[in-house]
Design a protein around this motif. Structure first.
Motif, mmCIF file in Angstrom:
data_model
loop_
_atom_site.group_PDB
_atom_site.id
_atom_site.type_symbol
_atom_site.label_atom_id
_atom_site.label_comp_id
_atom_site.label_asym_id
_atom_site.label_seq_id
_atom_site.Cartn_x
_atom_site.Cartn_y
_atom_site.Cartn_z
ATOM 1 N N PRO A 1 0.739 -1.192 -0.173
ATOM 2 C CA PRO A 1 -0.176 0.066 -0.023
ATOM 3 C C PRO A 1 0.811 1.285 0.054
ATOM 4 C CG PRO A 1 0.006 -0.986 2.176
ATOM 5 C CD PRO A 1 0.725 -1.962 1.446
ATOM 6 N N ASN A 2 0.286 2.431 -0.450
ATOM 7 C CA ASN A 2 0.921 3.659 -0.627
ATOM 8 C C ASN A 2 0.607 4.363 0.697
ATOM 9 O OD1 ASN A 2 2.076 3.245 -3.044
ATOM 10 N ND2 ASN A 2 0.415 4.155 -4.064
ATOM 11 N N ASN A 3 1.450 5.599 0.836
ATOM 12 C CA ASN A 3 1.243 6.401 2.006
ATOM 13 C C ASN A 3 1.695 5.752 3.438
ATOM 14 O OD1 ASN A 3 0.018 8.692 0.176
ATOM 15 N ND2 ASN A 3 -1.738 7.186 0.134
ATOM 16 N N LYS B 1 9.612 1.091 6.866
ATOM 17 C CA LYS B 1 9.647 0.868 8.041
ATOM 18 C C LYS B 1 8.350 0.596 8.863
ATOM 19 C CE LYS B 1 11.629 2.088 12.520
ATOM 20 N NZ LYS B 1 12.411 3.074 13.408
ATOM 21 N N TYR B 2 7.385 1.010 8.451
ATOM 22 C CA TYR B 2 5.925 0.792 8.930
ATOM 23 C C TYR B 2 5.454 -0.582 8.377
ATOM 24 C CZ TYR B 2 1.010 0.602 10.147
ATOM 25 O OH TYR B 2 -0.273 0.366 10.615
ATOM 26 N N LEU C 1 15.831 2.720 2.798
ATOM 27 C CA LEU C 1 14.654 2.887 2.380
ATOM 28 C C LEU C 1 13.611 3.117 3.479
ATOM 29 C CD1 LEU C 1 14.622 0.054 -0.517
ATOM 30 C CD2 LEU C 1 15.341 2.458 -0.650
ATOM 31 N N LEU C 2 14.145 3.112 4.497
ATOM 32 C CA LEU C 2 13.087 2.886 5.807
ATOM 33 C C LEU C 2 11.943 4.120 5.917
ATOM 34 C CD1 LEU C 2 15.425 1.196 8.565
ATOM 35 C CD2 LEU C 2 13.607 0.151 7.193
ATOM 36 N N LYS C 3 12.528 5.299 5.789
ATOM 37 C CA LYS C 3 11.947 6.351 5.902
ATOM 38 C C LYS C 3 10.865 6.769 4.655
ATOM 39 C CE LYS C 3 15.018 8.393 9.465
ATOM 40 N NZ LYS C 3 15.691 9.504 10.055
ATOM 41 N N GLN D 1 7.267 6.502 -3.103
ATOM 42 C CA GLN D 1 8.454 7.145 -3.413
ATOM 43 C C GLN D 1 9.487 5.996 -3.793
ATOM 44 O OE1 GLN D 1 8.651 8.616 0.465
ATOM 45 N NE2 GLN D 1 8.617 10.761 -0.247
ATOM 46 N N LEU D 2 9.333 4.766 -3.837
ATOM 47 C CA LEU D 2 10.186 4.077 -4.301
ATOM 48 C C LEU D 2 10.286 3.654 -5.788
ATOM 49 C CD1 LEU D 2 9.608 1.084 -1.541
ATOM 50 C CD2 LEU D 2 11.365 3.076 -1.446
#
Length: 230
Positions: free
Chosen positions: A87-89, A93-94, A117-119, A124-125
C-alpha cells in the motif's frame, strides 16, 4: 518435516484447458523451479495453490493441513504476485512492522539494501526498490512455503544476483516455488525443475529435455550448461 502437496489441480476457461490434473510437491529446504512459455498457466497455478484463484478441482495440503482457501494457508503458504502489492502512503519501516513478526524484523531492518529506504513511503520507491522490499517481506514471513511469481521483474542485475543468493541462503528454513520469465534465474535457484506445457506438468531430469520439448535451443542449452558447471 512439513511438505507442500499439490494434487489433481484442474482449471479451464470456457473450453480452453489451462491446467490438467497437475501434481507437484515441495519440501522445506528445497526450491522448485516452475518454467513454461508465457500464458502456459504458471501464475494461475500459483494463485490456485495460494487460494486466490478458483480451480475446477484442487487438493493442496501442508503437512496435515488441507488448504481450501487463503485463510487455511495463513502461516503456511505465502505468495509474491507479479505486480507490486504494497500500500502507498506508509513508510517501508511501518510496512516491515506490519507484515513481519517481531522475530523476523531485525534481519530486514538492518539489511544494507533496506536501511536507506526505511523512511520512504512506498510510492516514493523505484520499481527495483519496491520489488526488493517485497522479496524481503515474503522471504522473512512466518510461512513455511513461499510462492514467488516473477520475483526478479524490474531488478537491476546487481540486485537480482543479490536476491538470488539471499533466497538461497534462506532455503534451510523454508520451501520455495519460483517462476520467472528468465529461466536462467530459475535454474540458478532450483533444486528441481518442473515444466508446464499445454496444461500438463512434467518433471525435468535433464535440461537437455527442454531442447527436445522446444523450450530451449541447442545453443542456449550449451550456454546454460556451461554456466552450471562454472
Amino acid at each position: 518435516m512439513n511438505h507442500l502437496h499439490i494434487d489433481s489441480v484442474s482449471k479451464s476457461y470456457d473450453t480452453k484447458v489451462i491446467l490438467s490434473d497437475v501434481y507437484m510437491s515441495c519440501k522445506k529446504g528445497e526450491t522448485v523451479g516452475l518454467i513454461g512459455r508465457n500464458g502456459s498457466g504458471k501464475s494461475t497455478l500459483l494463485k490456485i495453490v495460494f487460494g486466490i484463484e478458483k480451480a475446477d478441482f484442487k487438493f493442496v495440503r501442508v503437512g496435515e493441513n488441507i488448504i481450501k482457501s487463503v485463510k487455511y494457508g495463513r502461516g503456511l503458504i505465502n505468495y509474491l504476485p507479479q505486480d507490486n502489492f504494497l500500500p502507498n502512503n506508509v513508510s517501508v519501516k511501518y510496512l516491515i512492522h506490519l507484515f513481519l513478526e517481531k522475530a523476523h524484523r531485525e534481519a530486514v531492518l538492518e539489511n544494507e539494501y533496506i536501511q536507506p529506504l526505511l523512511k520512504k513511503q512506498n510510492q516514493q520507491l523505484s520499481g527495483c526498490e519496491k520489488r526488493i522490499v517485497e522479496i524481503f517481506l515474503m522471504a522473512h514471513s512466518n510461512a513455511d512455503f513461499v510462492l514467488l511469481d516473477e520475483p526478479f521483474n524490474g531488478l537491476s542485475p546487481i540486485i537480482k544476483t543479490y536476491a538470488i543468493e539471499y533466497i538461497n541462503g534462506l532455503k534451510s528454513s523454508k520451501g520455495f516455488i519460483i517462476t520467472d520469465h528468465d529461466y536462467e534465474n530459475v535454474i540458478q535457484l532450483a533444486d528441481r525443475i518442473m515444466y508446464l506445457q499445454n496444461g500438463f506438468l512434467k518433471s525435468i531430469q535433464d535440461l537437455k529435455e527442454l531442447v527436445t520439448l522446444g523450450y530451449m535451443s541447442e545453443g542456449v542449452y550449451e550456454q546454460v550448461s556451461s554456466f552450471q558447471q562454472s
